[in-house]
Scaffold this motif. Sequence first.
Motif, short mmCIF file in Angstrom:
data_model
loop_
_atom_site.label_atom_id
_atom_site.label_comp_id
_atom_site.label_asym_id
_atom_site.label_seq_id
_atom_site.Cartn_x
_atom_site.Cartn_y
_atom_site.Cartn_z
N SER A 184 6.97 -33.04 4.12
CA SER A 184 5.85 -32.74 3.23
C SER A 184 4.53 -32.78 3.98
O SER A 184 3.67 -31.90 3.81
N ASP A 202 8.88 -37.42 3.52
CA ASP A 202 7.46 -37.65 3.81
C ASP A 202 7.01 -36.82 5.00
O ASP A 202 5.95 -36.19 4.97
N THR A 209 7.32 -39.44 -0.74
CA THR A 209 8.44 -38.80 -1.45
C THR A 209 9.61 -39.75 -1.68
O THR A 209 10.53 -39.42 -2.41
N PRO A 257 1.91 -37.98 2.00
CA PRO A 257 2.92 -37.98 0.94
C PRO A 257 3.71 -39.28 0.85
O PRO A 257 3.81 -40.04 1.81
N GLN A 286 2.00 -29.62 4.66
CA GLN A 286 0.60 -29.69 4.23
C GLN A 286 -0.34 -29.35 5.38
O GLN A 286 -1.31 -28.61 5.19
#
Length: 194
Positions: free
Chosen positions: A90, A87, A81, A79, A94
């Motif tokens: 995220s 980041d 962000t 990511p 994931q």
Amino acid sequence: MAAEQPARRPGGRSARVRAAVHQAVIDLLGEEEWDGLSIALVAGRSGVHETTIYRRWGTLAALIGDVVTERLTRSSPVPDTGTLRGDLESYALQVAEDMAGPLGPVFIRAAMVGTRGQGEQESPRQFYLMERAVQLQAMLDRAGDRGENPPTLLELLEVVLAPLYFHVIFFDAPVGADHARGLVDRLLTLTGRT
């Protein structure tokens, strides 16, 4: 004057071959023991000739590494962000989601498997981990370029990624979103970056 190289079309036969071979690997790993997988089985399932697979990937380890890396890159891109915390959260979410999905066991096996019986060839683990490490380091470097003080790659792997895998391997259950966020909090606290 040098002869012009023919333009390569995006997609085309090469993309179809890669997609067919990748899908065959995923399907076979759902049916076969990992050690029973072979280029011959992949060729039979995919409809792609064995020599084409060997020419493109060279080894079964390289093929599996390519499959896992491509699937993770597509389903779980690293990511961006705009913040280090964003980041990291995220990314952790994931990974937790990937581990809970149908390909979770394949990702875990690729990260763990060695080169038993393959001589000096590289293992899927080497391909998968090297590619992911490059992507994660780029995420950390972006944070540094923004003036943030990111953890090291090793700190990220040990405090966030390792526990996510550990839960799936030893507890047979992926972590939830709150736990994944908690791992990021722990990383930032341990490294003095809260």
